[in-house]
Write a protein that holds these residues in place. Structure first.
Motif, mmCIF file in Angstrom:
data_model
loop_
_atom_site.group_PDB
_atom_site.id
_atom_site.type_symbol
_atom_site.label_atom_id
_atom_site.label_comp_id
_atom_site.label_asym_id
_atom_site.label_seq_id
_atom_site.Cartn_x
_atom_site.Cartn_y
_atom_site.Cartn_z
ATOM 1 N N PHE A 39 0.839 -1.199 0.000
ATOM 2 C CA PHE A 39 0.000 0.000 0.000
ATOM 3 C C PHE A 39 0.873 1.248 0.000
ATOM 4 C CE2 PHE A 39 -2.752 -3.212 1.933
ATOM 5 C CZ PHE A 39 -3.943 -2.982 1.271
ATOM 6 N N ARG A 40 0.285 2.326 -0.500
ATOM 7 C CA ARG A 40 0.922 3.631 -0.349
ATOM 8 C C ARG A 40 -0.051 4.486 0.437
ATOM 9 N NH1 ARG A 40 1.673 8.109 -4.761
ATOM 10 N NH2 ARG A 40 2.153 9.711 -3.228
ATOM 11 N N LEU A 47 -6.272 14.781 6.399
ATOM 12 C CA LEU A 47 -6.852 13.891 5.379
ATOM 13 C C LEU A 47 -5.879 12.780 4.984
ATOM 14 C CD1 LEU A 47 -8.470 16.644 3.147
ATOM 15 C CD2 LEU A 47 -9.605 15.185 4.829
ATOM 16 N N ILE A 48 -6.461 11.607 4.748
ATOM 17 C CA ILE A 48 -5.633 10.437 4.427
ATOM 18 C C ILE A 48 -6.053 9.850 3.077
ATOM 19 C CG2 ILE A 48 -5.149 8.040 5.121
ATOM 20 C CD1 ILE A 48 -5.317 8.982 8.028
ATOM 21 N N ASP A 49 -5.043 9.511 2.281
ATOM 22 C CA ASP A 49 -5.272 8.775 1.035
ATOM 23 C C ASP A 49 -4.551 7.434 1.148
ATOM 24 O OD1 ASP A 49 -6.477 10.859 -0.840
ATOM 25 O OD2 ASP A 49 -4.646 11.890 -0.200
ATOM 26 N N VAL A 50 -5.168 6.393 0.613
ATOM 27 C CA VAL A 50 -4.529 5.073 0.591
ATOM 28 C C VAL A 50 -4.691 4.481 -0.806
ATOM 29 C CG1 VAL A 50 -4.505 2.754 1.589
ATOM 30 C CG2 VAL A 50 -5.117 4.690 3.039
ATOM 31 N N TRP A 51 -3.614 3.950 -1.313
ATOM 32 C CA TRP A 51 -3.653 3.250 -2.609
ATOM 33 C C TRP A 51 -3.095 1.843 -2.452
ATOM 34 C CZ3 TRP A 51 -1.606 8.180 -2.003
ATOM 35 C CH2 TRP A 51 -2.270 9.228 -2.662
ATOM 36 N N LEU A 52 -3.605 0.936 -3.282
ATOM 37 C CA LEU A 52 -3.039 -0.409 -3.386
ATOM 38 C C LEU A 52 -2.237 -0.421 -4.694
ATOM 39 C CD1 LEU A 52 -2.849 -3.364 -2.450
ATOM 40 C CD2 LEU A 52 -5.069 -3.793 -3.528
ATOM 41 N N THR A 66 -6.907 3.541 -6.106
ATOM 42 C CA THR A 66 -7.385 4.283 -4.939
ATOM 43 C C THR A 66 -8.236 3.394 -4.037
ATOM 44 O OG1 THR A 66 -7.441 6.303 -6.253
ATOM 45 C CG2 THR A 66 -8.686 6.325 -4.184
ATOM 46 N N VAL A 67 -7.835 3.296 -2.763
ATOM 47 C CA VAL A 67 -8.605 2.537 -1.769
ATOM 48 C C VAL A 67 -9.435 3.512 -0.927
ATOM 49 C CG1 VAL A 67 -8.446 0.976 0.219
ATOM 50 C CG2 VAL A 67 -6.870 0.702 -1.703
ATOM 51 N N TRP A 68 -8.788 4.530 -0.416
ATOM 52 C CA TRP A 68 -9.459 5.608 0.314
ATOM 53 C C TRP A 68 -8.946 6.932 -0.225
ATOM 54 C CZ3 TRP A 68 -13.520 4.217 2.940
ATOM 55 C CH2 TRP A 68 -13.556 2.972 3.575
ATOM 56 N N GLU A 69 -9.842 7.894 -0.379
ATOM 57 C CA GLU A 69 -9.455 9.187 -0.924
ATOM 58 C C GLU A 69 -9.910 10.298 0.006
ATOM 59 O OE1 GLU A 69 -11.133 9.874 -4.794
ATOM 60 O OE2 GLU A 69 -9.309 10.876 -5.464
ATOM 61 N N ARG A 70 -8.964 11.076 0.473
ATOM 62 C CA ARG A 70 -9.253 12.233 1.319
ATOM 63 C C ARG A 70 -10.261 11.916 2.425
ATOM 64 N NH1 ARG A 70 -7.028 16.615 -0.706
ATOM 65 N NH2 ARG A 70 -8.448 18.103 0.233
ATOM 66 N N VAL A 71 -9.895 10.931 3.230
ATOM 67 C CA VAL A 71 -10.744 10.541 4.357
ATOM 68 C C VAL A 71 -10.223 11.228 5.612
ATOM 69 C CG1 VAL A 71 -11.486 8.584 5.798
ATOM 70 C CG2 VAL A 71 -11.294 8.307 3.328
ATOM 71 N N GLU A 72 -11.139 11.733 6.426
ATOM 72 C CA GLU A 72 -10.769 12.391 7.687
ATOM 73 C C GLU A 72 -9.990 11.407 8.567
ATOM 74 O OE1 GLU A 72 -11.302 15.362 9.136
ATOM 75 O OE2 GLU A 72 -12.476 16.347 7.546
ATOM 76 N N LEU A 101 -14.609 -1.552 -5.617
ATOM 77 C CA LEU A 101 -13.395 -0.744 -5.682
ATOM 78 C C LEU A 101 -12.817 -0.745 -7.105
ATOM 79 C CD1 LEU A 101 -11.830 0.835 -3.536
ATOM 80 C CD2 LEU A 101 -10.386 -1.176 -3.210
ATOM 81 N N PHE A 102 -12.797 -1.922 -7.737
ATOM 82 C CA PHE A 102 -12.330 -1.999 -9.123
ATOM 83 C C PHE A 102 -13.205 -1.118 -10.015
ATOM 84 C CE2 PHE A 102 -10.714 -6.433 -7.977
ATOM 85 C CZ PHE A 102 -9.392 -6.066 -7.984
#
Ligand SMILES: [Zn+2]
Length: 206
Positions: A39-40, A47-52, A66-72, A101-102
Motif C-alpha cells: 500500500f501507499r 486527510l488520508i489517502d490510501v492506494w493499493l 485508490t482505496v481511500w481518498e481524502r478521508v478524515e 473498488l475496481f
C-alpha cells in the motif's frame, strides 16, 4: 452414544488475486498489472489517502488503485491504518478482491475465475446429532463463491448429489435453510442435515 463427529473449519483463501488489465505507458500495450500486496499511504494534514499498488507483469511499472481518498484521519479505523502502513496481506487480499473498488477505479480485471484453496481443520466442538456435518466458514470479504460449488469441490461429490441435498432442504446456515445460489459468507456455519428418510445414520449421503 458418543458423538465422535466434530465441527470443522474451512478456511478459504485466494491462491491468486485478480490482476488489472490496462495500457502500460512504458510497454505501450495493454498488459496485466498484478497486485503487489503493498500500500501507499499519504497523510496530508487531517486527510488520508490510501492506494493499493499494482505492477505491470512485463516491466514493473506501477499503477496505484485508490482505496481511500481524502478521508478524515479522525474517522479512520486505527487498526486498519496500521495494517496499511505495514502492508498487511489480509488487507491486500480484501481490497484486491473488492469489485466495487475496481469499478470505482474504472479498472478492468482479469476474467479468469479466481483460484482459491481450502484448508480444513477440526474444531473442539462436537457436531450436533441432527447434522451430518457442521462447518465454520472463514472467507475473505468480497469473495464470490456459491455454497453448492464449495460443497462439490470440498466434499468431492457430484453436482447432482449436492443439488439433491438442496432439493431435500438438507443444507443450512445456522439453522436457516440455504438455496444452491447462496454465497459462502465469512462466519457462516454450514450444516448438512442427516437425511432421516433415506439414511438414518447419515453415512450414505456423502
Ligand atoms: Zn509495462
Amino acid at each position: 452414544m458418543i458423538n465422535l463427529n466434530v465441527q470443522k473449519e474451512w478456511i478459504i483463501t485466494h491462491s491468486h488475486l485478480p490482476s488489472v488489465l490496462r495500457r502500460c505507458p512504458k510497454c505501450g500495450i495493454k498488459t496485466e498489472f498484478r497486485n503487489s500486496k503493498k500500500f501507499r499511504v499519504n497523510a496530508n494534514g487531517r486527510l488520508i489517502d490510501v492506494w493499493l499498488i499494482y505492477r505491470c507483469s512485463k516491466c514493473e511499472t506501477s499503477w496505484n488503485m485508490t482505496v481511500w481518498e481524502r478521508v478524515e484521519a479522525a474517522g479512520f479505523d486505527e487498526e486498519e491504518y496500521k495494517g496499511f502502513l505495514s502492508n498487511d496481506p489480509v488487507l491486500a487480499e480484501r481490497y484486491g478482491n473488492d469489485r466495487a473498488l475496481f469499478a470505482g477505479n474504472k479498472a478492468e480485471i482479469t476474467a479468469e475465475k479466481p483460484e482459491y484453496s481450502i484448508e480444513e481443520r477440526d474444531t473442539s466442538f462436537p457436531c450436533s446429532m441432527e447434522y451430518h456435518m457442521e462447518v465454520h466458514v472463514k472467507i475473505s470479504f468480497g469473495f464470490d463463491l456459491r455454497v453448492d460449488i464449495l460443497l462439490v469441490r470440498q466434499l468431492g461429490v457430484s453436482r447432482n448429489i449436492v443439488k439433491k441435498w438442496f432439493d431435500k432442504g438438507l443444507i443450512f446456515n445456522q439453522s436457516q435453510p440455504l438455496s444452491p445460489k447462496s454465497k459462502a459468507k465469512d462466519g457462516m456455519i454450514l450444516q448438512i442435515k442427516k437425511d432421516v428418510l433415506t439414511c438414518p445414520t447419515g453415512d450414505s449421503i456423502i
